[in-house]
Design a protein around this motif. Structure first.
Motif, PDB file in Angstrom:
ATOM      1  N   UNK A  47       0.821  -1.216   0.000  1.00  0.00           N
ATOM      2  CA  UNK A  47       0.000   0.000   0.000  1.00  0.00           C
ATOM      3  C   UNK A  47       0.858   1.271   0.000  1.00  0.00           C
ATOM      4  N   UNK A  48       1.801   1.441   0.942  1.00  0.00           N
ATOM      5  CA  UNK A  48       2.636   2.645   0.875  1.00  0.00           C
ATOM      6  C   UNK A  48       3.516   2.700  -0.368  1.00  0.00           C
ATOM      7  N   UNK A  49       3.887   1.511  -0.913  1.00  0.00           N
ATOM      8  CA  UNK A  49       4.674   1.498  -2.153  1.00  0.00           C
ATOM      9  C   UNK A  49       3.880   2.118  -3.302  1.00  0.00           C
ATOM     10  N   UNK A  50       2.620   1.711  -3.425  1.00  0.00           N
ATOM     11  CA  UNK A  50       1.758   2.285  -4.462  1.00  0.00           C
ATOM     12  C   UNK A  50       1.546   3.784  -4.221  1.00  0.00           C
ATOM     13  N   UNK A  51       1.429   4.161  -2.949  1.00  0.00           N
ATOM     14  CA  UNK A  51       1.256   5.574  -2.615  1.00  0.00           C
ATOM     15  C   UNK A  51       2.475   6.379  -3.060  1.00  0.00           C
ATOM     16  N   UNK A  52       3.665   5.835  -2.842  1.00  0.00           N
ATOM     17  CA  UNK A  52       4.895   6.507  -3.269  1.00  0.00           C
ATOM     18  C   UNK A  52       4.906   6.682  -4.791  1.00  0.00           C
ATOM     19  N   UNK A  53       4.551   5.620  -5.521  1.00  0.00           N
ATOM     20  CA  UNK A  53       4.574   5.668  -6.984  1.00  0.00           C
ATOM     21  C   UNK A  53       3.624   6.745  -7.507  1.00  0.00           C
ATOM     22  N   UNK A  54       2.420   6.779  -6.972  1.00  0.00           N
ATOM     23  CA  UNK A  54       1.454   7.776  -7.438  1.00  0.00           C
ATOM     24  C   UNK A  54       1.831   9.179  -6.976  1.00  0.00           C
ATOM     25  N   UNK A  55       2.443   9.277  -5.816  1.00  0.00           N
ATOM     26  CA  UNK A  55       2.916  10.578  -5.345  1.00  0.00           C
ATOM     27  C   UNK A  55       4.029  11.100  -6.249  1.00  0.00           C
ATOM     28  N   UNK A  56       4.908  10.203  -6.697  1.00  0.00           N
ATOM     29  CA  UNK A  56       5.954  10.592  -7.634  1.00  0.00           C
ATOM     30  C   UNK A  56       5.345  11.061  -8.955  1.00  0.00           C
TER      31      UNK A  56
END
Length: 448
Positions: free
Chosen positions: A120-129
């Motif tokens: 979940x936080x990995x996907x959040x990082x990707x979309x935040x980038x």
């Protein structure tokens, strides 16, 4: 489409109303998306995207992901700047807006840590980038649309309209969060309700899709600016705008980066750190002001109204007195403001409101002239790239680390914001030095 101008045909001209609306609505949407994330980074993500435990650690982790987008912004500035200086402003602006809108919408669909673990936080990082990558290309394009189409003597006035998207986006984003929180009230002022954490927080992210459709409709009707059309007609388009900008305008890149530094630090202290500091209980390990979410956000919105008003005020000032002279005075005031945080905040609710009003007023005055100043540093054939890199590299030095440093200094001070104010003053002093070393740009020819 933007590369097929005939040499013997005069390019069409954008109506002034379309220029203002296209530069304003795009940045409003982009900043709305960014503020939605910033608000969720304080209210939601520490609870949903990280394992339960230390609240301060979860908040710092959430701010770290918030700051990760700033690292992607220079990459977006390079990518979209290359397209904007070679293919035209219109195509690039549409692409940046689509990228930002899709990333924001998908954040609203993410699983949480409880259901997907560290995925979940990995996907959040990707979309935040992806958000940061898009914003890296959005601002400079919107600023160029405004300033390259501005009438003589009014570039700073027109340059304030893309800047005005910041306070408007803030009000829409936080107003929507506020309305949803009111419909899903919490008995604990330091924590949103279970319904809000379950699904209510997703609505502002999903709503961005509607705003993006409106923004695309406005921007698709634009034609290229006269400055880009002339650069294309006379064969001045650079094969590699990035290399050309670094080779011939490296000094302007450095100065532009430091021109923005105080603006970025003040911007994120007043919008992101202040929300954490204002809502933290007075009895917490790292105490804050102890306001409930609704009360403090309403106070912030009151301050942001001054942000919008003084963004518009700054344009006529910068056109009359010059960008450099105007910003030197404003930046000196920011240095003083940072030194006075503790005395102002010690005056109770009136002091807190004064702190917000003063901070956001200074924010409008320093942010407004940047819409003209940074584009004026560069010629038309590298302007998108040069202004975008300066604006977004400064985001790493200022915005990416500002919330993180502020929380660390707040903790170091045992709940006192003294060191956070000192941090702001030091950053503003660096901007002041850059402005003293720089030159006035008010009278440069934007078509060269």
């Amino acid at each position: 489409m933007s590369t097929t101008f005939a040499a013997d045909a005069a390019p069409a001209v954008n109506p002034r109303s379309r220029v203002i609306l296209a530069s304003l609505i795009g940045t409003t949407i982009e900043f709305y998306d960014f503020y939605v994330y910033a608000t969720a980074a304080v209210l939601v993500f520490p609870h949903l995207f990280f394992p339960a435990g230390n609240d301060t650690t979860a908040l710092l982790a959430s701010f770290a992901i918030f700051g990760a987008a700033m690292v992607a912004r220079p990459l977006g500035a390079i990518f979209f700047g290359h397209l904007g200086d070679k293919k035209g402003r219109k195509l690039t602006l549409v692409g940046a807006l689509l990228t930002m809108g899709i990333a924001t919408f998908l954040i609203g669909l993410l699983p949480t840590f409880q259901t997907a673990g560290w995925f979940a936080p990995l996907l959040l990082v990707i979309l935040r980038l992806a958000q940061g990558f898009a914003l890296g290309g959005e601002w400079s394009g919107a600023a160029l649309v405004a300033t390259e189409n501005a009438p003589a003597g009014k570039r700073a006035v027109y340059g304030t309209f893309p800047q005005l998207g910041a306070p408007i986006g803030f009000i829409i984003a936080n107003g929507l969060f506020l309305a949803i929180a009111a419909l899903m009230p919490s008995s604990d002022p330091s924590r949103p309700s279970d319904a809000f954490l379950s699904w209510g927080w997703r609505l502002p992210f999903l709503f961005s899709a509607v705003m993006v459709i409106v923004g695309l409709w406005v921007r698709i009707s634009l034609v290229e600016s006269p400055a880009f059309a002339k650069a294309l007609e006379h064969g001045r388009i650079q094969k590699l705008p990035l290399a050309a900008a670094f080779k011939t305008h490296w000094r302007e890149l450095i100065l532009g980066t430091f021109y923005m530094l105080a603006t970025y630090v003040l911007f994120y202290l007043m919008t992101t750190f202040s929300l954490s500091y204002g809502r933290a209980p007075t009895t917490a390990a790292v105490p804050g002001l102890g306001y409930d979410y609704r009360t403090f956000v309403l106070m912030m919105i009151g301050g942001v109204v001054f942000f919008g008003i003084f963004t518009l005020v700054s344009g006529p000032w910068a056109d009359r007195w010059g960008r450099r002279r105007t910003l030197i005075g404003i930046t000196a005031a920011i240095v003083l403001f940072g030194l006075l945080w503790v005395p102002i905040l010690s005056a109770g609710p009136v002091g807190v409101m004064a702190w917000l009003i003063i901070g956001f007023t200074l924010m409008g005055l320093t942010f407004g002239p940047m819409g003209a100043l940074l584009p004026e540093l560069f010629p038309a054939n590298v302007r998108y790239t040069g202004s975008g890199i300066s604006y977004n590299v400064s985001s790493i030095l200022g915005a990416a680390v500002a919330p993180f440093i502020a929380v660390a200094l707040w903790s170091y001070g045992g709940g006192s914001p003294f060191w956070v104010g000192i941090y702001l003053s030091v950053m503003a002093l660096l901007t002041l030095i850059a402005l003293v070393l720089g030159k006035e740009t008010r009278d440069v020819n934007m078509d060269h």
